[in-house]
Design an enzyme around this catalytic site. Structure first.
Site, PDB file in Angstrom:
ATOM      1  N   LYS A  11      52.813  42.159  57.482  1.00 32.26           N
ATOM      2  CA  LYS A  11      51.690  41.117  57.141  1.00 32.26           C
ATOM      3  C   LYS A  11      51.632  39.091  56.581  1.00 32.26           C
ATOM      4  O   LYS A  11      50.731  38.891  56.501  1.00 32.26           O
ATOM      5  CB  LYS A  11      51.244  41.965  55.599  1.00 32.26           C
ATOM      6  CG  LYS A  11      50.204  41.461  55.001  1.00 32.26           C
ATOM      7  CD  LYS A  11      49.453  42.195  53.629  1.00 32.26           C
ATOM      8  CE  LYS A  11      49.982  41.814  52.904  1.00 32.26           C
ATOM      9  NZ  LYS A  11      49.876  40.632  52.317  1.00 32.26           N
ATOM     10  N   ASN A  12      53.034  39.419  55.518  1.00 34.23           N
ATOM     11  CA  ASN A  12      52.687  37.794  55.700  1.00 34.23           C
ATOM     12  C   ASN A  12      52.937  36.513  55.544  1.00 34.23           C
ATOM     13  O   ASN A  12      52.957  35.673  55.392  1.00 34.23           O
ATOM     14  CB  ASN A  12      53.559  37.667  54.063  1.00 34.23           C
ATOM     15  CG  ASN A  12      52.679  37.858  52.727  1.00 34.23           C
ATOM     16  OD1 ASN A  12      51.839  38.844  52.461  1.00 34.23           O
ATOM     17  ND2 ASN A  12      53.757  38.541  51.470  1.00 34.23           N
ATOM     18  N   CYS A  71      43.926  37.418  39.738  1.00 35.17           N
ATOM     19  CA  CYS A  71      44.154  39.152  40.540  1.00 35.17           C
ATOM     20  C   CYS A  71      44.607  39.867  38.777  1.00 35.17           C
ATOM     21  O   CYS A  71      44.842  39.233  37.915  1.00 35.17           O
ATOM     22  CB  CYS A  71      45.077  39.458  41.576  1.00 35.17           C
ATOM     23  SG  CYS A  71      47.055  38.413  40.889  1.00 35.17           S
ATOM     24  N   ARG A 130      47.310  33.240  39.448  1.00 36.13           N
ATOM     25  CA  ARG A 130      47.135  32.255  40.547  1.00 36.13           C
ATOM     26  C   ARG A 130      46.893  31.170  40.792  1.00 36.13           C
ATOM     27  O   ARG A 130      45.721  31.263  42.128  1.00 36.13           O
ATOM     28  CB  ARG A 130      47.225  33.903  41.677  1.00 36.13           C
ATOM     29  CG  ARG A 130      48.285  34.798  40.700  1.00 36.13           C
ATOM     30  CD  ARG A 130      48.238  36.017  41.704  1.00 36.13           C
ATOM     31  NE  ARG A 130      48.736  35.575  43.304  1.00 36.13           N
ATOM     32  CZ  ARG A 130      48.456  36.262  44.120  1.00 36.13           C
ATOM     33  NH1 ARG A 130      48.614  37.598  44.527  1.00 36.13           N
ATOM     34  NH2 ARG A 130      49.544  36.319  45.029  1.00 36.13           N
ATOM     35  N   ASP A 190      57.970  40.732  45.752  1.00 39.62           N
ATOM     36  CA  ASP A 190      57.662  41.622  45.855  1.00 39.62           C
ATOM     37  C   ASP A 190      57.685  42.660  45.706  1.00 39.62           C
ATOM     38  O   ASP A 190      57.462  43.403  46.576  1.00 39.62           O
ATOM     39  CB  ASP A 190      56.572  41.715  47.448  1.00 39.62           C
ATOM     40  CG  ASP A 190      55.568  40.586  47.480  1.00 39.62           C
ATOM     41  OD1 ASP A 190      55.127  40.146  46.581  1.00 39.62           O
ATOM     42  OD2 ASP A 190      55.407  39.653  48.712  1.00 39.62           O
ATOM     43  N   ARG A 206      46.456  47.737  50.939  1.00 38.67           N
ATOM     44  CA  ARG A 206      46.318  46.201  51.976  1.00 38.67           C
ATOM     45  C   ARG A 206      47.127  45.881  52.879  1.00 38.67           C
ATOM     46  O   ARG A 206      47.378  45.273  54.145  1.00 38.67           O
ATOM     47  CB  ARG A 206      45.938  45.246  50.807  1.00 38.67           C
ATOM     48  CG  ARG A 206      44.904  46.197  50.305  1.00 38.67           C
ATOM     49  CD  ARG A 206      44.938  44.556  48.771  1.00 38.67           C
ATOM     50  NE  ARG A 206      44.795  43.528  49.461  1.00 38.67           N
ATOM     51  CZ  ARG A 206      45.394  42.633  49.209  1.00 38.67           C
ATOM     52  NH1 ARG A 206      45.232  42.806  47.341  1.00 38.67           N
ATOM     53  NH2 ARG A 206      45.535  41.128  48.738  1.00 38.67           N
TER      54      ARG A 206
END
Ligand code: UD1
Length: 422
Positions: A22-23, A116, A121, A307, A399
Site C-alpha cells: 500500500k505505502n 489522526c 501528524r 507500523d 484501508r
C-alpha cells in the site's frame, strides 16, 4: 458498518502470500501525475486507501483504469489542480499529489490533512522542503496553495530534513525531479517505499543518485516518460502475518516476500527465542513455544517499523515475561492498548513506553478497531483469545489489508465478516 466475529483460540498455521505494498503503491500512483502519458502500475492492492487515491486522481481529471491488479493512469490531461478536503480528510497520504502537481503544472491546491487518532501528524517538513525548491506557499482557508516562483519553474536546492519523514521525502523528491538544476536531499527517509518510488522515477527518466541511502542527489530534467512499475510485496502485511505465529502460538510461512525488508522484526523474534527459517523469498516463523520477553524500539527504516508496534504488542501479550515497546515515531500511538486490555492483556503505559506482562490466556470480548495496524493487532489477539471477540469499525483494517479475513481463514482462523447490528 461491518465487524469481524472471531472465535478462538486457534493457533494459526500454514502459508500465505502478501499483496502489493500500500505505502509503495500510493506515492507511485501520485508519480504518474508527473508525466504527460499513460502510466502502468502492476500489483496494486485493492484497498480502501488505493481506491481513495484513485478518486483523488479522477477528481484531478487523470483517468484511472483498473484491470485486475494492474492500474493504468492517463495523466495526459490534468485540468484540475485541487485535492478537496472531503477526500484528503479520509486519507492523509493524498497530500502526496502536492509535489507532482506543483512540479509539472506550476500550481497545486491541496487540503491540509487533519490530525489522526494518534497525534497531530504535521506536514511542515513537506512545505519547508517545497519552499526550499523556491515554491511560493500560502495557507488559505484550510488549503495549501503552492505555486512556482514568478517567471520560472521550481529551482533545485540543498534540503536537510530535520526529521526523517517518508511522506516529506516522497513529496519533495517528486518536485525536485522536474526542478531546474541540482537538488540534494539530506536525512531523506530510507524506507523501501521511498526506494521503490525513486526507482520508479528513474524508470521515467529522472536522474537520482544515492537511492537507498539518506542522501538523494537529483539532477532536474524538463519532462518525464510515463511510469511502468511493479509494486513490491507489502512488508507490513508480511510482518503482520509473521507475527500471527507468536501471537497465536502457531507456525506461519509467508511466501513471495523480501526477507531483507524484515530484518528489524526478525531480530526481535530472534531475541524472543523463536525458531525461524529465512529463504531467498520466504520466511517461516515457529511460534509454538511461547516467545521470551522482547524489547522493541520503533525507529525509521532500517529500524523497527512503528507500523508493526501494535501487532508485536499482541504477541507480547501472551509471551512469557515482561516485554517493553517504546514508540519514538508517534509518541501517542497506543490506542490499541485499551482494547488489548479488554481481551485480558496486562499492559502498563509509561509515557511512550508500553510495558507488557505476558499472560497465559486472553479472553474474547467486544473491541473496537482504531487504526489500520491497531485493528490487525486486535484480530491476531482475537484469534488467540478464548471465546468470541467482535472487532467493530473494521473499515480501518480494510484501508490496509485486502480480504484479510479470507487469508486468515486460510490459516485456520474462525473469522466472519458481518454487518454490525444497530
Ligand atoms: C508513513 C506511512 C505510515 C508510517 C509512517 C512512519 C504512508 C502512506 N504512511 O507516514 O504508515 O507509520 O510513514 O513510518 O507511507 N513529521 C513532522 N512533519 C512533517 C512530516 C512528518 O514532524 O511534515 C513527523 C511525524 O509526526 C512523525 C515522523 O515525522 O513523527 C515520521 O512521519 P512520516 O515518516 O512523515 O510519516 P508519513 O509519511 O505520514
Amino acid at each position: 458498518m461491518e465487524r469481524f466475529v472471531v472465535e478462538g483460540p486457534v493457533a494459526l498455521r500454514g502459508s500465505v502470500e502478501p499483496g502489493g505494498s500500500k505505502n509503495t503503491a500510493l506515492p507511485l500512483m501520485c508519480a504518474a501525475l508527473l508525466a504527460e502519458g499513460v502510466s502502468e502500475l502492476r500489483n496494486v492492492p485493492d484497498l480502501r486507501d488505493t481506491r481513495t487515491l484513485i478518486r483523488v486522481l479522477d477528481t484531478l481529471g487523470a483517468k484511472c483504469e483498473r484491470d485486475g491488479s494492474t492500474l493504468r493512469i492517463d495523466a495526459r490531461e490534468v485540468p484540475v489542480r485541487e485535492a478537496p478536503y472531503e477526500l484528503v480528510k479520509t486519507m492523509r497520504a493524498s497530500i502526496t499529489v502536492l509535489g507532482p502537481l506543483l512540479a509539472r503544472f506550476g500550481e497545486a491546491r491541496v487540503s491540509m490533512p487533519g490530525g489522526c487518532a494518534w497525534g497531530p501528524r504535521p506536514v511542515d517538513l513537506h512545505l519547508e522542503g517545497l519552499e526550499r525548491l523556491s515554491a511560493c506557499i500560502d495557507l488559505d482557508h484550510g488549503y495549501i496553495d503552492a505555486k512556482w516562483p514568478k517567471g520560472s519553474r521550481l529551482k533545485g536546492a540543498e534540503i536537510s530534513f530535520r526529521i526523517s519523514s517518508v511522506g516529506a521525502t516522497e513529496n519533495v523528491l517528486m518536485a525536485a525531479v522536474l526542478a531546474e538544476g541540482k537538488s540534494v536531499l539530506r536525512n531523506s527517509a530510507r524506507e523501501p517505499d521511498v526506494t521503490s518510488l525513486a526507482e520508479g522515477l528513474v524508470g521515467m527518466g529522472a536522474k537520482i543518485e544515492g537511492i537507498g541511502t539518506s542522501t538523494l542527489t537529483v539532477e532536474g530534467v524538463d519532462a518525464l516518460q510515463p511510469l511502468n512499475f511493479e509494486v513490491p510485496p507489502d512488508r507490513i502485511e508480511v510482518g503482520t502475518f509473521l507475527t500471527a505465529a507468536p501471537a497465536t502460538g502457531g507456525e506461519i510461512t509467508v511466501t513471495n516476500c523480501i526477507p531483507d525488508h524484515q530484518s528489524a522484526l526478525l531480530e526481535v523474534f530472534r531475541s524472543g527465542g523463536l525458531d525461524m527459517e529465512v529463504g531467498e523469498n520466504y520466511i517461516r516463523v515457529d511460534g509454538r513455544r511461547p516467545m521470551n520477553p522482547v524489547e522493541v524500539v520503533t525507529a525509521p527504516y532500517p529500524g523497527f517499523p512503528t507500523d508493526m508496534q501494535a501487532q508485536v504488542m499482541a504477541a507480547c501479550a501472551r509471551s512469557a515475561g515482561v516485554s517493553t515497546l517504546t514508540e519514538t515515531i508517534y509518541l501517542d500511538r497506543f490506542t490499541h492498548v485499551a482494547e488489548l486490555r479488554r481481551l485480558g492483556a496486562k499492559i502498563r503505559l509509561d509515557g511512550n513506553v508500553a510495558v507488557v506482562t505476558g499472560v497465559e490466556k486472553l479472553q474474547g470480548a467486544p473491541v473496537m478497531a482504531t487504526d489500520i495496524r491497531a485493528s490487525s493487532a486486535l484480530v491476531l489477539a482475537a484469534c488467540a483469545a478464548q471465546g468470541v471477540t467482535t472487532v467493530s469499525r473494521i473499515y480501518h483494517i480494510d484501508r490496509g489489508y485486502e480480504r484479510i479475513e479470507q487469508r486468515l481463514a486460510g490459516l485456520g482462523a474462525r473469522i466472519v465478516r458481518e454487518e454490525e447490528p444497530d
